[in-house]
Structure formats: C-alpha cells, structure tokens
Design a protein around this motif. Sequence first.
Motif, PDB file in Angstrom:
ATOM      1  N   GLN A 117       7.510  37.710  27.093  1.00 21.51           N
ATOM      2  CA  GLN A 117       6.276  36.930  27.154  1.00 21.51           C
ATOM      3  C   GLN A 117       5.230  37.606  26.274  1.00 21.51           C
ATOM      4  OE1 GLN A 117       5.456  36.880  31.461  1.00 21.51           O
ATOM      5  NE2 GLN A 117       5.680  34.653  31.401  1.00 21.51           N
ATOM      6  N   VAL A 118       4.615  36.820  25.379  1.00 14.86           N
ATOM      7  CA  VAL A 118       3.551  37.342  24.530  1.00 14.86           C
ATOM      8  C   VAL A 118       2.375  36.382  24.601  1.00 14.86           C
ATOM      9  CG1 VAL A 118       2.868  38.048  22.218  1.00 14.86           C
ATOM     10  CG2 VAL A 118       5.227  38.416  22.974  1.00 14.86           C
ATOM     11  N   GLY A 119       1.233  36.878  25.106  1.00 16.34           N
ATOM     12  CA  GLY A 119       0.045  36.054  25.230  1.00 16.34           C
ATOM     13  C   GLY A 119      -1.106  36.873  25.767  1.00 16.34           C
ATOM     14  N   VAL A 120      -2.255  36.248  25.895  1.00 24.44           N
ATOM     15  CA  VAL A 120      -3.404  36.938  26.484  1.00 24.44           C
ATOM     16  C   VAL A 120      -3.160  37.157  27.965  1.00 24.44           C
ATOM     17  CG1 VAL A 120      -5.884  36.836  26.895  1.00 24.44           C
ATOM     18  CG2 VAL A 120      -4.943  35.968  24.750  1.00 24.44           C
ATOM     19  N   PHE A 121      -2.732  36.103  28.656  1.00 25.08           N
ATOM     20  CA  PHE A 121      -2.376  36.182  30.079  1.00 25.08           C
ATOM     21  C   PHE A 121      -0.891  35.861  30.216  1.00 25.08           C
ATOM     22  CE2 PHE A 121      -6.847  35.065  29.897  1.00 25.08           C
ATOM     23  CZ  PHE A 121      -7.430  35.939  30.808  1.00 25.08           C
ATOM     24  N   ASN A 122      -0.127  36.781  30.751  1.00 28.68           N
ATOM     25  CA  ASN A 122       1.287  36.573  31.017  1.00 28.68           C
ATOM     26  C   ASN A 122       1.527  36.684  32.515  1.00 28.68           C
ATOM     27  OD1 ASN A 122       2.217  36.457  28.188  1.00 28.68           O
ATOM     28  ND2 ASN A 122       1.590  38.601  28.136  1.00 28.68           N
ATOM     29  N   ILE A 123       1.998  35.602  33.095  1.00 22.47           N
ATOM     30  CA  ILE A 123       2.142  35.534  34.552  1.00 22.47           C
ATOM     31  C   ILE A 123       3.575  35.145  34.884  1.00 22.47           C
ATOM     32  CG2 ILE A 123       1.292  34.466  36.673  1.00 22.47           C
ATOM     33  CD1 ILE A 123      -1.270  33.770  35.077  1.00 22.47           C
ATOM     34  N   ALA A 124       4.171  35.843  35.843  1.00 20.21           N
ATOM     35  CA  ALA A 124       5.527  35.524  36.277  1.00 20.21           C
ATOM     36  C   ALA A 124       5.723  35.986  37.707  1.00 20.21           C
ATOM     37  CB  ALA A 124       6.561  36.174  35.370  1.00 20.21           C
ATOM     38  N   ASP A 125       6.573  35.257  38.443  1.00 21.84           N
ATOM     39  CA  ASP A 125       6.966  35.746  39.762  1.00 21.84           C
ATOM     40  C   ASP A 125       7.952  36.905  39.616  1.00 21.84           C
ATOM     41  OD1 ASP A 125       5.373  33.888  40.908  1.00 21.84           O
ATOM     42  OD2 ASP A 125       6.968  32.544  41.549  1.00 21.84           O
ATOM     43  N   THR A 126       8.973  36.674  38.759  1.00 21.94           N
ATOM     44  CA  THR A 126       9.979  37.708  38.503  1.00 21.94           C
ATOM     45  C   THR A 126      10.203  37.787  36.997  1.00 21.94           C
ATOM     46  OG1 THR A 126      11.076  37.277  40.608  1.00 21.94           O
ATOM     47  CG2 THR A 126      12.325  38.483  38.947  1.00 21.94           C
ATOM     48  N   LEU A 127      10.038  38.962  36.428  1.00 23.64           N
ATOM     49  CA  LEU A 127      10.226  39.177  34.995  1.00 23.64           C
ATOM     50  C   LEU A 127      11.302  40.234  34.782  1.00 23.64           C
ATOM     51  CD1 LEU A 127       9.467  38.902  31.991  1.00 23.64           C
ATOM     52  CD2 LEU A 127       7.669  40.606  32.394  1.00 23.64           C
ATOM     53  N   GLN A 128      12.372  39.824  34.148  1.00 25.92           N
ATOM     54  CA  GLN A 128      13.405  40.759  33.728  1.00 25.92           C
ATOM     55  C   GLN A 128      13.317  40.844  32.213  1.00 25.92           C
ATOM     56  OE1 GLN A 128      16.983  39.061  35.320  1.00 25.92           O
ATOM     57  NE2 GLN A 128      16.650  39.900  37.362  1.00 25.92           N
ATOM     58  N   GLY A 129      12.478  41.703  31.755  1.00 22.76           N
ATOM     59  CA  GLY A 129      12.223  41.789  30.332  1.00 22.76           C
ATOM     60  C   GLY A 129      10.892  42.440  30.082  1.00 22.76           C
ATOM     61  N   VAL A 130      10.135  41.914  29.124  1.00 20.93           N
ATOM     62  CA  VAL A 130       8.896  42.542  28.691  1.00 20.93           C
ATOM     63  C   VAL A 130       7.811  41.490  28.543  1.00 20.93           C
ATOM     64  CG1 VAL A 130       7.779  43.838  26.839  1.00 20.93           C
ATOM     65  CG2 VAL A 130      10.112  44.401  27.506  1.00 20.93           C
ATOM     66  N   ALA A 131       6.598  41.822  28.983  1.00 20.22           N
ATOM     67  CA  ALA A 131       5.413  40.988  28.769  1.00 20.22           C
ATOM     68  C   ALA A 131       4.426  41.775  27.932  1.00 20.22           C
ATOM     69  CB  ALA A 131       4.795  40.579  30.091  1.00 20.22           C
ATOM     70  N   LEU A 132       3.963  41.169  26.832  1.00 17.86           N
ATOM     71  CA  LEU A 132       3.012  41.822  25.942  1.00 17.86           C
ATOM     72  C   LEU A 132       1.724  41.019  25.922  1.00 17.86           C
ATOM     73  CD1 LEU A 132       5.330  42.668  22.896  1.00 17.86           C
ATOM     74  CD2 LEU A 132       4.624  44.198  24.748  1.00 17.86           C
ATOM     75  N   GLY A 133       0.622  41.686  26.267  1.00 16.00           N
ATOM     76  CA  GLY A 133      -0.671  41.026  26.267  1.00 16.00           C
ATOM     77  C   GLY A 133      -1.667  41.842  27.064  1.00 16.00           C
ATOM     78  N   PRO A 134      -2.950  41.551  26.931  1.00 12.52           N
ATOM     79  CA  PRO A 134      -3.968  42.312  27.654  1.00 12.52           C
ATOM     80  C   PRO A 134      -3.853  42.183  29.170  1.00 12.52           C
ATOM     81  CG  PRO A 134      -4.926  41.041  25.857  1.00 12.52           C
ATOM     82  CD  PRO A 134      -3.531  40.568  26.001  1.00 12.52           C
ATOM     83  N   PHE A 135      -3.443  41.004  29.659  1.00  9.81           N
ATOM     84  CA  PHE A 135      -3.391  40.776  31.098  1.00  9.81           C
ATOM     85  C   PHE A 135      -1.997  40.267  31.475  1.00  9.81           C
ATOM     86  CE2 PHE A 135      -7.674  39.980  29.547  1.00  9.81           C
ATOM     87  CZ  PHE A 135      -8.414  40.874  30.298  1.00  9.81           C
ATOM     88  N   ASN A 136      -1.247  41.094  32.168  1.00 10.38           N
ATOM     89  CA  ASN A 136       0.094  40.737  32.616  1.00 10.38           C
ATOM     90  C   ASN A 136       0.161  40.853  34.130  1.00 10.38           C
ATOM     91  OD1 ASN A 136       1.018  40.476  29.935  1.00 10.38           O
ATOM     92  ND2 ASN A 136       1.375  42.684  29.812  1.00 10.38           N
ATOM     93  N   TYR A 137       0.717  39.845  34.756  1.00  8.34           N
ATOM     94  CA  TYR A 137       0.884  39.896  36.215  1.00  8.34           C
ATOM     95  C   TYR A 137       2.275  39.404  36.565  1.00  8.34           C
ATOM     96  CZ  TYR A 137       0.493  38.904  41.178  1.00  8.34           C
ATOM     97  OH  TYR A 137       0.709  38.868  42.532  1.00  8.34           O
ATOM     98  N   GLN A 138       2.981  40.241  37.352  1.00  7.82           N
ATOM     99  CA  GLN A 138       4.297  39.870  37.846  1.00  7.82           C
ATOM    100  C   GLN A 138       4.300  40.092  39.351  1.00  7.82           C
ATOM    101  OE1 GLN A 138       7.559  42.113  36.256  1.00  7.82           O
ATOM    102  NE2 GLN A 138       9.036  41.211  37.664  1.00  7.82           N
ATOM    103  N   ARG A 139       4.484  38.993  40.101  1.00  5.47           N
ATOM    104  CA  ARG A 139       4.378  39.093  41.565  1.00  5.47           C
ATOM    105  C   ARG A 139       5.397  40.065  42.135  1.00  5.47           C
ATOM    106  NH1 ARG A 139       6.391  36.540  46.057  1.00  5.47           N
ATOM    107  NH2 ARG A 139       7.753  35.227  44.790  1.00  5.47           N
ATOM    108  N   ASN A 140       6.599  40.052  41.582  1.00  4.79           N
ATOM    109  CA  ASN A 140       7.635  40.952  42.073  1.00  4.79           C
ATOM    110  C   ASN A 140       7.805  42.179  41.176  1.00  4.79           C
ATOM    111  OD1 ASN A 140       8.325  39.194  44.220  1.00  4.79           O
ATOM    112  ND2 ASN A 140       9.536  37.947  42.820  1.00  4.79           N
ATOM    113  N   GLY A 141       6.814  42.459  40.330  1.00  5.13           N
ATOM    114  CA  GLY A 141       6.888  43.598  39.423  1.00  5.13           C
ATOM    115  C   GLY A 141       5.942  44.698  39.830  1.00  5.13           C
ATOM    116  N   LYS A 142       5.358  45.329  38.850  1.00  6.19           N
ATOM    117  CA  LYS A 142       4.445  46.449  39.108  1.00  6.19           C
ATOM    118  C   LYS A 142       3.003  45.974  39.002  1.00  6.19           C
ATOM    119  CE  LYS A 142       3.153  51.090  37.532  1.00  6.19           C
ATOM    120  NZ  LYS A 142       3.354  51.736  38.839  1.00  6.19           N
ATOM    121  N   HIS A 143       2.244  46.236  40.046  1.00  5.78           N
ATOM    122  CA  HIS A 143       0.798  46.024  39.982  1.00  5.78           C
ATOM    123  C   HIS A 143       0.162  46.964  40.993  1.00  5.78           C
ATOM    124  CE1 HIS A 143       1.596  43.287  43.407  1.00  5.78           C
ATOM    125  NE2 HIS A 143       2.563  42.827  42.630  1.00  5.78           N
ATOM    126  N   ALA A 144      -0.729  47.780  40.494  1.00  4.85           N
ATOM    127  CA  ALA A 144      -1.309  48.825  41.334  1.00  4.85           C
ATOM    128  C   ALA A 144      -2.744  49.095  40.906  1.00  4.85           C
ATOM    129  CB  ALA A 144      -0.493  50.104  41.233  1.00  4.85           C
TER     130      ALA A 144
END
Length: 577
Positions: free
Chosen positions: A405-432
Amino acid sequence: MKKFLFTVLLFISGIWASAQPAMLQKVITVDFRNITMYDALMQIEAKAGFYFSYDNQLIKNQKRVSFTAANKPVYEILDLLFDNEYQYIIQNNKVVIRKKEVPHIVVRGRFVDQTDQTPVAYVSVYIPELQIGTMSDEQGFFSLRIPLAQHLALTVNRVSYYDTLLTIDSRNNPELTVPLAPRIMEENEVLLKSVQRHWLARRLIGTRQRLSSINLKNYFYQQKFQLGLLPGIATKNVLKGQQENKLSFNVLGGYAAQVDALEIGGLFNIVQKHVRSVQVGGLANLVGGSVNGVQIGGLYNYVGDTVRGLQIGGLANADKNAVSGVQIAGWYNESKSFTGLQIGGVVNHAARVGKGMQLAGIVNHTPVFESGLQLSGLVNIAGAIGKGVQLSGLVNYAKKINGLQVGVFNIADTLQGVALGPFNYQRNGKHAFSVSAQENGQINISYKSGSKALYNILQVGWINAHTPVTYYLFGYGLGSEWTLKRNVKMAAELVSLFYTPAHGFDTDYNNICFQPVFIWQAHKKLQLFAGPRLQYQLPAQNGAPAAYGGFRTNMIALNRSVHHPLDLGCMVGVNIF
C-alpha cells in the motif's frame, strides 16, 4: 371534325401499343459465359436496340451467370436471367425491370378475452415462415397484409394468454373476431430480459416493440443485412426485434435480436441477445446478452452478460456479469467480475477482480481483488486483496491485503506486506503510543502504526539544551520489528527530526537517528524497550549556536566535525497499546 380527330388518336395509340410488346418479342441470340448480371444486360441492350432501367438494390449487378439462348424472344431470355421473378414495363425506348407483385389479401379482425369478451391489446400475430407480422392496437384490432394462398396459418401470441393458431381461407375473407383463452402464469415466466428492463431501453424502443418481444418469446429469424431508421420503422416493423443479423446499420437507432459481424447506429443500438465482432453507437449500446469483440458507445455501454474484448464508453460502461479484456470510460466503469484492465476517468467498480488493474482518476472499488494493481488519484477501496498493490494520492483501504500500500493514509484490518505513507493503520498490526527519554535529556512522544515488517513513526518532543530557550522537535520515521524469543523482540528504527525554538518557528537544526532497540513484552498491552542511538546532524544554516552543542550533551562523539557531527547515545522507553 372532332370525330375524325378522335378516330386518328385511337388509331395512333393502337399502333403504339402494339409496337411496345414487339420490343420484348424481338428474337436475339446470347451467349453468357460466367459474366456479371450487368454485362449480360448490356449485351441484351446492344442486340435488342433499347436500354434497361432498374433499381440496383433489387438486382445484383455483380452476380455471375452462364447460359446460352439461340433465337429466343427478349422476354424469354430475361425470364431465364431473373428466374421469372420480375416484370417488364416499356416506356418509349426503355424497359423498366421491377419485382413482380405477389397477389395478396388483407386480414382484419379483433382479439377479445374468451371469458368476458373485452378487447385484448398488444397481441402479436404473424407468419413465422414469411417473417411478416403485426400487433393489435389498444382496442384489440389488427390488420395484416399477407400473400394470397389457399390456406394460411397465422400464429397468435400474447403474454398471459394461450398461444393460438389461426387458419385463414383466402376465398372467404371476412373480418374476424378471435377469442383468446387466459393463462395463469408463474411470475418467473413473464420476467423481461435484461435489456428490456433497462431504463433507457424502455424509453427508446417503446411499449409496442417491447411487448412484441415478450409475446414472441423464442421466435427469431436470420438476416444477413438490415438497414433501419428507428425501432419499429425498419425492414420488418414489429418483428424487427426478433431479427438475427450479420450486418446491421441504423440511421438513428435500431432494435434487433443479435448481431454476428458489425452493427453501427447513428445514435443507439439495442440488442436482445449477443453481439459479436464490432458494435458502434453514436450515443449508446444496450445488449441483453454477451459481447465478444469491440463495443464503442459515444456516451454509454450496457451489457447484461459477459464482455470479452474492448469496451469503450465516452461516459460509462455497465456490465452485469464478467468482463475479460479492457474497459475504458470517461467517467464510470462497473462490472460484476473483471479480469484485465479497467480505466475510469472518475470511478471504477467491480464486485470481483480476478487478475488485472484498476486505474481511476478518483476512486477504485472492489470487494474482492485476487491479484493486480489499484491505482487512483484519491482513493482505493478493496475488501480482500490476495496479492496486489494499492497506489493512491490520498487513501488506500483494504480489509485484508497481501502486498503493498502506498498513499498518504493506508488503512487495513490485516496487512501481510508493506504500507508506505505518512499515516498507516493496521487493526491487526502494530500500533502503539510510545514515550521515551534520551541521555541528552530529550523527551519523545511517538505514535507507531503499520505492520511489524514496516511501520511508521510520528514523533514530537522537547529538549532543554541548557539555554534559556526551550526547543521543540517533530519528525517522521520508519521501523521494523521481529521476534527473537517469546517475549523478547527487536526493532530497528530510522527517524528524521526537526528542532525549533519555542519563541518562533525555525527548523535550522535537524538530524537523522538510527536506533536499534531491544523490546521486552512485559504485558499484553505494555512493552519496555532500550537501545543505542546513532545521531547524525545535518548541516546548519546559522552556524553552530550554543543550543546545537547542547543537543549532544552526554553523547559520545564519533567524529570532531563541527558541521557534520556523528554521535552515539542511548534511549529507554515504553510502548503502550
């Protein structure tokens, strides 16, 4: 004197009348050896001493003929040439060739309901073998011109009534009253075909034409070529919608059963079943079945079944089943299932993308994307993406994605891969939410989000550089985390920070920090971390104020450069989920 003149005129006209048949009685000899019809007529003209006049659309000039006739009258040779299907009219020194008119009768009558004798409107009555027919009016009356024969059978069809076979005796032709027996039908028996339900088709083909197609059910006939003006104003009138054509040309618009080679409409084309090869509509094409080939609509294309090939709509393409190929629209593309390339000036929508690309100026949307690329100017929305890439100018959203995923906002429930952008959110990923301190007294507050393979770091903080002025900092970074043991992890982070004094915004000082950290999972929602920090100061424009040196307090200098200092420090902190 008047009687004398009248007698002379009768005498002259009698001589002229007797001379005209003599032109066709003239005896000639011809030898036609694989020559065109045009050349054969020219040969007769040369030998008989007159010329022919005829309609080029009725007589096939390029048709080849081969026969000989010795000492035969001209009319006998013409009958051999035209299979005795034409008549010959003499005008001065000219012979006009016309199709023989078949004797006919006009059948008139009225259809009524058998139970209460009320009129039955819109009843289709036709002769399938001759491909001629009509439809009753609102009061049940009909009139049909048919060839004269001893016995004729008319087929009568009307939805909600039983089919009827009507026998006509041409020797006795009174006006008929035909009772029709009502039939109770299941709801699914009277469902319209997809093209007949379409909102635009209902307005273009009219009630009579649409009901005719419903009445005639599975009756279709084949034609190699048809030329029409509008639905109902063409070669076969109300039976026009049941015609299966090879070539179809519509001055304004047409309505046919199917097209197997080429169809061109000045404004629109409406086809009940399938289209093969090429269909071009000045404004719109509406097809109830499938399209295999190229479909071009100035504004709009609609297909009720599958599309295989190229579909181009000036504004929109709508396909209710699968598209395999290329779909291009100036504004909007829609399909149930898609494989290939979908290009929309504004929006692309597909219920499922098998393998392909969606390119849109603003939005791409699909609940299921098995493999491929979504590229949009603003937003990409997908349900599950098997293997694929989302690239957007603003927002990418996917419930589950295996890819990039490449964008300003990248949002996913489950991401198996890479998100590139200033704001990334993955519900089942890392957020702290992270708080850390450094050896130089710098306090950092960060939000880390994304996947463990690659997450974003948004960081702010402040530092007391042992000067009267307090400095604030902000920056962005990337990190990656992996597990060493059950509760022990490690991460590597790269962060770029900008520093500004509190009394005014001035980002003259900035640095890049690389910080490998060890993480201990103390609790499900709590992590403690610590590690070294390698800090590189980028060149400052305003020299080296005292505060800049204070930023390296308690750090180990790895070089002595004033403008490019490289220092080693440490950090400790906590991650809260």
